[in-house]
Structures are given as structure tokens and as C-alpha cells.
Enzyme design. Structure first.
Site, PDB file in Angstrom:
ATOM      1  N   ASP A  34       7.180   1.330  -8.458  1.00 18.55           N
ATOM      2  CA  ASP A  34       5.972   0.716  -9.020  1.00 18.55           C
ATOM      3  C   ASP A  34       6.244  -0.770  -9.250  1.00 18.55           C
ATOM      4  O   ASP A  34       7.303  -1.156  -9.743  1.00 18.55           O
ATOM      5  CB  ASP A  34       5.574   1.404 -10.331  1.00 18.55           C
ATOM      6  N   HIS A 105      -1.687   9.257  -6.034  1.00 16.97           N
ATOM      7  CA  HIS A 105      -0.269   8.945  -6.250  1.00 16.97           C
ATOM      8  C   HIS A 105       0.191   9.621  -7.525  1.00 16.97           C
ATOM      9  O   HIS A 105      -0.563   9.756  -8.485  1.00 16.97           O
ATOM     10  CB  HIS A 105      -0.042   7.434  -6.321  1.00 16.97           C
TER      11      HIS A 105
HETATM   12  P1  AMP Z   1      -3.029   4.223 -11.462  1.00 20.02           P
HETATM   13  O1  AMP Z   1      -3.586   3.535 -12.691  1.00 20.02           O
HETATM   14  O2  AMP Z   1      -2.576   5.612 -11.736  1.00 20.02           O
HETATM   15  O3  AMP Z   1      -3.988   4.101 -10.298  1.00 20.02           O
HETATM   16  O4  AMP Z   1      -1.691   3.435 -11.094  1.00 20.02           O
HETATM   17  C1  AMP Z   1      -1.626   2.402 -10.160  1.00 20.02           C
HETATM   18  C2  AMP Z   1      -0.202   1.901 -10.171  1.00 20.02           C
HETATM   19  O5  AMP Z   1       0.026   1.185  -8.977  1.00 20.02           O
HETATM   20  C3  AMP Z   1       0.129   0.943 -11.323  1.00 20.02           C
HETATM   21  O6  AMP Z   1       1.222   1.477 -12.074  1.00 20.02           O
HETATM   22  C4  AMP Z   1       0.498  -0.363 -10.609  1.00 20.02           C
HETATM   23  O7  AMP Z   1       1.549  -1.064 -11.258  1.00 20.02           O
HETATM   24  C5  AMP Z   1       0.918   0.140  -9.237  1.00 20.02           C
HETATM   25  N1  AMP Z   1       0.780  -0.809  -8.144  1.00 20.02           N
HETATM   26  C6  AMP Z   1      -0.302  -1.565  -7.832  1.00 20.02           C
HETATM   27  N2  AMP Z   1      -0.077  -2.302  -6.732  1.00 20.02           N
HETATM   28  C7  AMP Z   1       1.184  -1.992  -6.312  1.00 20.02           C
HETATM   29  C8  AMP Z   1       2.002  -2.425  -5.222  1.00 20.02           C
HETATM   30  N3  AMP Z   1       1.570  -3.327  -4.326  1.00 20.02           N
HETATM   31  N4  AMP Z   1       3.247  -1.899  -5.112  1.00 20.02           N
HETATM   32  C9  AMP Z   1       3.701  -1.004  -6.018  1.00 20.02           C
HETATM   33  N5  AMP Z   1       2.959  -0.555  -7.066  1.00 20.02           N
HETATM   34  C10 AMP Z   1       1.726  -1.046  -7.218  1.00 20.02           C
END
Ligand code: AMP
Length: 122
Positions: A34, A105
Site C-alpha cells: 500500500d 482489494h
Molecule cells: P480502500 O479505501 O479500501 O479502497 O483502499 C484503497 C487503498 O489503496 C488505500 O489504502 C491507498 O493508500 C491505496 N492506494 C491508492 N493508490 C495506490 C497506489 N498507486 N499504489 C498502492 N496503493 C495505493
């Protein structure tokens, strides 16, 4: 029914259009760190198929795709030795679940005590 957005950020990572710190991959699953870790270890595990959330996946994914996710979570836990002290797996779904990225995810959180399961309402 929510339509899958092929331009969401995780779809771009799966296609290889943008980079990620990939820690696990096979035919059905991709996992990476993440970008904004909430605990010492914070990993994301995704099906490569186009599923918006756990509801969509549970309804449409085939048995191989479904099994591959739980196997990946166990393999990754072992890779990081998370099974020793425990860890947490979270799948946010939709508006009330606080999902930000509309590609299913699973968050794997570990490496320290994760804390209460949910925060108290203000
Ligand atoms: P959710 O709120 O469950 O949709 O979580 C989305 C997650 O994606 C968050 O913890 C973000 O920090 C993570 N995230 C967003 N963009 C990226 C990226 N480019 N690479 C890795 N993690 C990401």
C-alpha cells in the site's frame, strides 16, 4: 449494479501502466505494498479479473479465482511470517464500507497490534 471502471488505479497497475511495489503474482492474483501504509506491514491483494468489490466477486468470480485469493493471502502471510503473531484482512465495499478504489482489494495489515476492529462513531 456498479459498472467496472477500467481506468481505476488498480486496473492500471494490473495492466502495467503504472508501477507498484509488487510482492506476489500469479495467473489470478496480484499483490503490492500500500502506498500509504497504516501499519508496519500493509499489503493489498487483488484478483486480476475486473471485479469492483467483494459482492461483485462473490457473485461472478469462478471457483479458481475465488480459491486463488485465499491461497494468496495465506502464502503472503507466510512470506512475511504474519501467521506467527497474527494479522488482519479487510475488504472495504462501497460507500458505507469506505471503499476508495473500485477494484476489489484485500488489505493485509500486520507487523504490530492492529488495534480495535472499527473506530468508535464520533
Ligand atoms: P480502500 O479505501 O479500501 O479502497 O483502499 C484503497 C487503498 O489503496 C488505500 O489504502 C491507498 O493508500 C491505496 N492506494 C491508492 N493508490 C495506490 C497506489 N498507486 N499504489 C498502492 N496503493 C495505493
Amino acid at each position: 449494479m456498479v459498472m467496472y471502471d477500467t481506468n481505476n488505479i488498480f486496473a492500471k497497475i494490473i495492466r502495467g501502466d503504472i508501477p507498484a511495489d509488487i510482492i506476489y503474482e500469479n495467473e489470478y492474483v496480484l499483490a503490492f505494498a500500500d502506498i500509504n501504509p497504516q501499519r508496519k506491514i500493509h499489503l493489498l491483494v487483488l484478483p486480476k479479473g475486473a471485479y469492483t468489490d467483494i459482492f461483485d466477486f462473490g457473485q461472478k468470480a469462478n471457483p479458481e479465482e475465488q480459491a486463488a485469493i485465499s491461497k494468496a493471502i495465506a502464502d503472503i502471510a507466510e512470506q512475511y511470517e504474519l501467521q506467527k503473531d497474527g494479522f488482519r484482512v479487510i475488504a472495504n465495499c462501497g460507500k458505507n464500507g469506505g471503499q476508495e478504489v473500485p477494484h476489489l482489494h484485500f488489505h493485509i495489515l500486520g507487523g504490530e497490534n492492529i488495534g480495535p476492529m472499527v473506530s468508535h462513531m464520533p
